[in-house]
Design an enzyme around this catalytic site. Structure first.
Site, PDB file in Angstrom:
ATOM      1  N   LYS A 167       2.259   2.669   2.257  1.00 44.30           N
ATOM      2  CA  LYS A 167       1.965   3.629   3.326  1.00 44.30           C
ATOM      3  C   LYS A 167       2.512   3.090   4.635  1.00 44.30           C
ATOM      4  O   LYS A 167       2.618   1.882   4.837  1.00 44.30           O
ATOM      5  CB  LYS A 167       0.481   3.949   3.413  1.00 44.30           C
ATOM      6  N   LYS A 223       0.825  -1.218   0.000  1.00 46.81           N
ATOM      7  CA  LYS A 223       0.000   0.000   0.000  1.00 46.81           C
ATOM      8  C   LYS A 223       0.851   1.256   0.000  1.00 46.81           C
ATOM      9  O   LYS A 223       0.371   2.362   0.049  1.00 46.81           O
ATOM     10  CB  LYS A 223      -0.928   0.011   1.227  1.00 46.81           C
TER      11      LYS A 223
HETATM   12  N1  C2G Z   1     -13.790   3.682   5.931  1.00 46.35           N
HETATM   13  C1  C2G Z   1     -15.046   4.297   5.982  1.00 46.35           C
HETATM   14  N2  C2G Z   1     -15.120   5.631   6.176  1.00 46.35           N
HETATM   15  C2  C2G Z   1     -13.995   6.379   6.339  1.00 46.35           C
HETATM   16  C3  C2G Z   1     -12.724   5.759   6.308  1.00 46.35           C
HETATM   17  C4  C2G Z   1     -12.645   4.386   6.101  1.00 46.35           C
HETATM   18  O1  C2G Z   1     -16.079   3.620   5.837  1.00 46.35           O
HETATM   19  N3  C2G Z   1     -14.124   7.711   6.539  1.00 46.35           N
HETATM   20  C5  C2G Z   1     -13.746   2.235   5.704  1.00 46.35           C
HETATM   21  C6  C2G Z   1     -12.973   1.880   4.433  1.00 46.35           C
HETATM   22  O2  C2G Z   1     -13.825   1.971   3.299  1.00 46.35           O
HETATM   23  C7  C2G Z   1     -12.554   0.430   4.724  1.00 46.35           C
HETATM   24  C8  C2G Z   1     -12.358   0.438   6.251  1.00 46.35           C
HETATM   25  O3  C2G Z   1     -13.039   1.603   6.758  1.00 46.35           O
HETATM   26  O4  C2G Z   1     -13.629  -0.458   4.400  1.00 46.35           O
HETATM   27  C9  C2G Z   1     -10.894   0.515   6.626  1.00 46.35           C
HETATM   28  O5  C2G Z   1     -10.347   1.666   6.013  1.00 46.35           O
HETATM   29  P1  C2G Z   1      -8.750   1.742   5.816  1.00 46.35           P
HETATM   30  O6  C2G Z   1      -8.087   1.443   7.100  1.00 46.35           O
HETATM   31  O7  C2G Z   1      -8.448   2.985   5.084  1.00 46.35           O
HETATM   32  O8  C2G Z   1      -8.506   0.459   4.877  1.00 46.35           O
HETATM   33  P2  C2G Z   1      -7.836   0.445   3.430  1.00 46.35           P
HETATM   34  O9  C2G Z   1      -6.557   1.200   3.481  1.00 46.35           O
HETATM   35  O10 C2G Z   1      -8.879   0.814   2.481  1.00 46.35           O
HETATM   36  O11 C2G Z   1      -7.418  -1.114   3.292  1.00 46.35           O
HETATM   37  O12 C2G Z   1      -7.450  -5.472   1.447  1.00 46.35           O
HETATM   38  C10 C2G Z   1      -8.214  -4.303   1.678  1.00 46.35           C
HETATM   39  C11 C2G Z   1      -7.390  -3.243   2.362  1.00 46.35           C
HETATM   40  O13 C2G Z   1      -6.761  -3.763   3.508  1.00 46.35           O
HETATM   41  C12 C2G Z   1      -8.275  -2.061   2.751  1.00 46.35           C
END
Ligand code: C2G
Length: 132
Positions: free
Chosen positions: A47, A45
């Site tokens: 990050k 990612k």
């Molecule tokens: N999310 C949300 N609203 C936000 C931020 C995040 O609904 N304001 C949701 C994202 O859509 C995701 C979950 O919370 O379903 C986790 O978000 P992240 O930690 O940003 O995950 P991400 O980096 O998208 O990693 O294999 C899939 C990846 O691991 C997903």
């Protein structure tokens, strides 16, 4: 017992994450959250999370909607996770809409839920940077 799974980094845990996990749990009886490891974040990612995997795991485990937390180490594990954990429903925020539809071939329901628009870990980091 209906089993639900979702994946994420969950860094700087905020109410957008909680809203997602609350709605995911409401789709079943047992919620598994697969939290990205530090290595997976760096390698796949590009990050670096503020909190380590262990810290993020402990935070997510403390959430009332969550029943089990396991590590996410690669993109491909979703197919095997679905079978290994007898998952009925796969859930992600709608920023991922369409990306995981292939899991339907594994006999799993795939649900994309609306994100909470105004909050994100990256926005929090940016805002705090500006306040320095
Ligand atoms: N999310 C949300 N609203 C936000 C931020 C995040 O609904 N304001 C949701 C994202 O859509 C995701 C979950 O919370 O379903 C986790 O978000 P992240 O930690 O940003 O995950 P991400 O980096 O998208 O990693 O294999 C899939 C990846 O691991 C997903």
């Amino acid at each position: 017992m209906k089993r639900v799974i979702t994946y994420g980094t969950f860094d700087l845990l905020h109410y957008g994450h909680i809203n997602l996990l609350k709605r995911a749990k409401a789709l079943g009886d047992y919620l598994i959250v697969v939290v990205s490891t530090d290595e997976f974040n760096a390698k796949e990612k590009q990050k670096k999370s503020y909190f380590s995997y262990e810290a993020r795991k402990a935070l997510v485990e403390a959430i009332r909607y969550v029943d089990l937390v396991i590590p996410e180490t690669c993109w491909e594990q979703k197919r095997t996770d679905i079978h290994e954990y007898h998952i009925d429903t796969f859930v992600m925020g709608d920023d991922w809409t369409g990306k995981f539809d292939f899991l339907k071939e594994e006999g799993c329901e795939v649900v994309y839920l609306p994100r909470t628009p105004e909050v994100s870990s990256s926005q929090i980091k940016e805002d705090l940077q500006e306040k320095k």
